[in-house]
Design a protein around this motif. Sequence first.
Motif, PDB file in Angstrom:
ATOM      1  N   GLU A 107      -4.858  -7.019 -13.488  1.00 36.80           N
ATOM      2  CA  GLU A 107      -4.156  -7.129 -12.193  1.00 36.80           C
ATOM      3  C   GLU A 107      -2.753  -7.700 -12.389  1.00 36.80           C
ATOM      4  OE1 GLU A 107      -4.153  -9.507  -7.932  1.00 36.80           O
ATOM      5  OE2 GLU A 107      -6.039  -9.482  -9.056  1.00 36.80           O
ATOM      6  N   ARG A 160       0.712  -5.630 -11.648  1.00 39.22           N
ATOM      7  CA  ARG A 160       1.692  -6.180 -10.692  1.00 39.22           C
ATOM      8  C   ARG A 160       3.065  -6.347 -11.358  1.00 39.22           C
ATOM      9  NH1 ARG A 160      -0.428  -7.044  -5.890  1.00 39.22           N
ATOM     10  NH2 ARG A 160      -2.619  -7.650  -5.627  1.00 39.22           N
ATOM     11  N   LEU A 194      -8.372  -3.937  -8.291  1.00 38.94           N
ATOM     12  CA  LEU A 194      -8.641  -4.783  -7.122  1.00 38.94           C
ATOM     13  C   LEU A 194     -10.019  -4.478  -6.534  1.00 38.94           C
ATOM     14  CD1 LEU A 194      -5.106  -4.589  -5.471  1.00 38.94           C
ATOM     15  CD2 LEU A 194      -6.154  -6.648  -6.435  1.00 38.94           C
ATOM     16  N   LYS A 252     -11.674  -7.194  -4.136  1.00 40.43           N
ATOM     17  CA  LYS A 252     -10.567  -7.498  -3.211  1.00 40.43           C
ATOM     18  C   LYS A 252     -10.272  -6.213  -2.427  1.00 40.43           C
ATOM     19  CE  LYS A 252      -8.478 -10.859  -6.421  1.00 40.43           C
ATOM     20  NZ  LYS A 252      -7.309 -11.144  -7.269  1.00 40.43           N
ATOM     21  N   ASP A 309      -9.581  -5.365   0.755  1.00 43.60           N
ATOM     22  CA  ASP A 309      -8.429  -5.207   1.663  1.00 43.60           C
ATOM     23  C   ASP A 309      -7.150  -4.957   0.869  1.00 43.60           C
ATOM     24  OD1 ASP A 309     -10.090  -5.545   3.764  1.00 43.60           O
ATOM     25  OD2 ASP A 309      -9.495  -7.614   4.237  1.00 43.60           O
ATOM     26  N   ASP A 310      -6.986  -5.729  -0.206  1.00 42.42           N
ATOM     27  CA  ASP A 310      -5.802  -5.539  -1.064  1.00 42.42           C
ATOM     28  C   ASP A 310      -5.812  -4.142  -1.688  1.00 42.42           C
ATOM     29  OD1 ASP A 310      -5.023  -8.083  -0.539  1.00 42.42           O
ATOM     30  OD2 ASP A 310      -5.470  -8.919  -2.520  1.00 42.42           O
ATOM     31  N   ALA A 311      -6.995  -3.720  -2.155  1.00 38.53           N
ATOM     32  CA  ALA A 311      -7.117  -2.410  -2.794  1.00 38.53           C
ATOM     33  C   ALA A 311      -6.748  -1.303  -1.807  1.00 38.53           C
ATOM     34  CB  ALA A 311      -8.545  -2.203  -3.298  1.00 38.53           C
ATOM     35  N   GLN A 339      -4.751  -1.491   0.828  1.00 33.46           N
ATOM     36  CA  GLN A 339      -3.300  -1.495   1.087  1.00 33.46           C
ATOM     37  C   GLN A 339      -2.527  -0.837  -0.056  1.00 33.46           C
ATOM     38  OE1 GLN A 339      -1.978  -2.221   4.034  1.00 33.46           O
ATOM     39  NE2 GLN A 339      -4.135  -2.526   4.555  1.00 33.46           N
ATOM     40  N   VAL A 340      -2.932  -1.161  -1.263  1.00 37.96           N
ATOM     41  CA  VAL A 340      -2.257  -0.622  -2.462  1.00 37.96           C
ATOM     42  C   VAL A 340      -2.437   0.895  -2.539  1.00 37.96           C
ATOM     43  CG1 VAL A 340      -2.515  -0.563  -4.973  1.00 37.96           C
ATOM     44  CG2 VAL A 340      -2.229  -2.749  -3.824  1.00 37.96           C
TER      45      VAL A 340
END
Length: 343
Positions: A188, A192, A212, A217, A219-221, A223-224
């Motif tokens: 990760e 990043r 992610l 994770k 929610d993060d995944a 969004q990405v």
Amino acid sequence: SMSYNKGIQKIQDAQTLAEAEEKDQAHAAFAEAIGALSDASLLRPGNPQTIRNLATAYALDGDFANAENVLTHGLTQAPGDSTLEDALRTVRANKANQLLDEKKYDEAVAYYGELTKAEANNADLWMGLGNAYFKRGQEGGNADTKKPDYKASGDAYAQAYKLHPDDQNLVFNAALAYQYAGDLAQAEAMWRAVLAKTPDDADALSSLGSVLADEKKFDDATQVLLKAISIKPDEKVYFRQLGAVYSKAGNNAKSTEMLIYYMALNKGAPVASVKDAVASAKAGTPAANTLSSMGSPDKVLAWENTDTGGTLQTWVYPAKGLAFTFNAAGQLVTKSDWSAAKK
């Protein structure tokens, strides 16, 4: 001396023969050059020029081990000579590459390991060590032996990147190696770092999304991956990936939306005429209502649903981040909504 001059002439002859693909004759000429320059070095012990040319003859003949020995010994006779030090670096890099080319990964790992100890600030050597571990991981046996190799590869690439922070490939390679190793936290961090340099690298976003998701994770995944889709909206794999993330997160409705659209992209073919396709929607059906409220879609994908055996149409509105999949009767099967995808 005559021996020295003969040696230089024979190197030139051998190179000419090598260019003409006369390999055996070239090899014989290099052997003569090596003999003559060995004699010359006995007559002028410690002469850097003679030592360097002798090493060159070995190296050009593909014998990097002997070239290395000549230069290492030469540096005991002419300590600190910069021409010999430069030649030794080049020969070692070539020898290491040869080990990789010959798939001698154990030897390559050991050799690069020694070289990085001797020259800890040489980014190229750390990169080479990363390559050696990565290739051994790829060729290696089972998952238990692969993962430590990929982890060591990630560490070596990361070290090279520290020394050479302008080289985007190094951090990308480190991220990939850590991901293969299952070292999610490091993977990760490295993905990043890639995206800090190139925020619109959709492939890196996709890889970060995978990591992610594995880290739970979700929610993060999401969004990405939505960002990856905003950059490459026709890349069907991202929709499959996003569907899988929604599924892992327990959001089956959104998972179905994305997977249906993935199937449309994967199996569907654009109809010849969007106008004709939408005009055939029967009045009062959800398809006809969609046409009147949304206007004509940018494209229509026709595909067979193997589960139900029916023909489906997927109407795509890319600018809105929406697609509607209808059955043959114009009934709505699924509305797929990725409108949250923002660059």
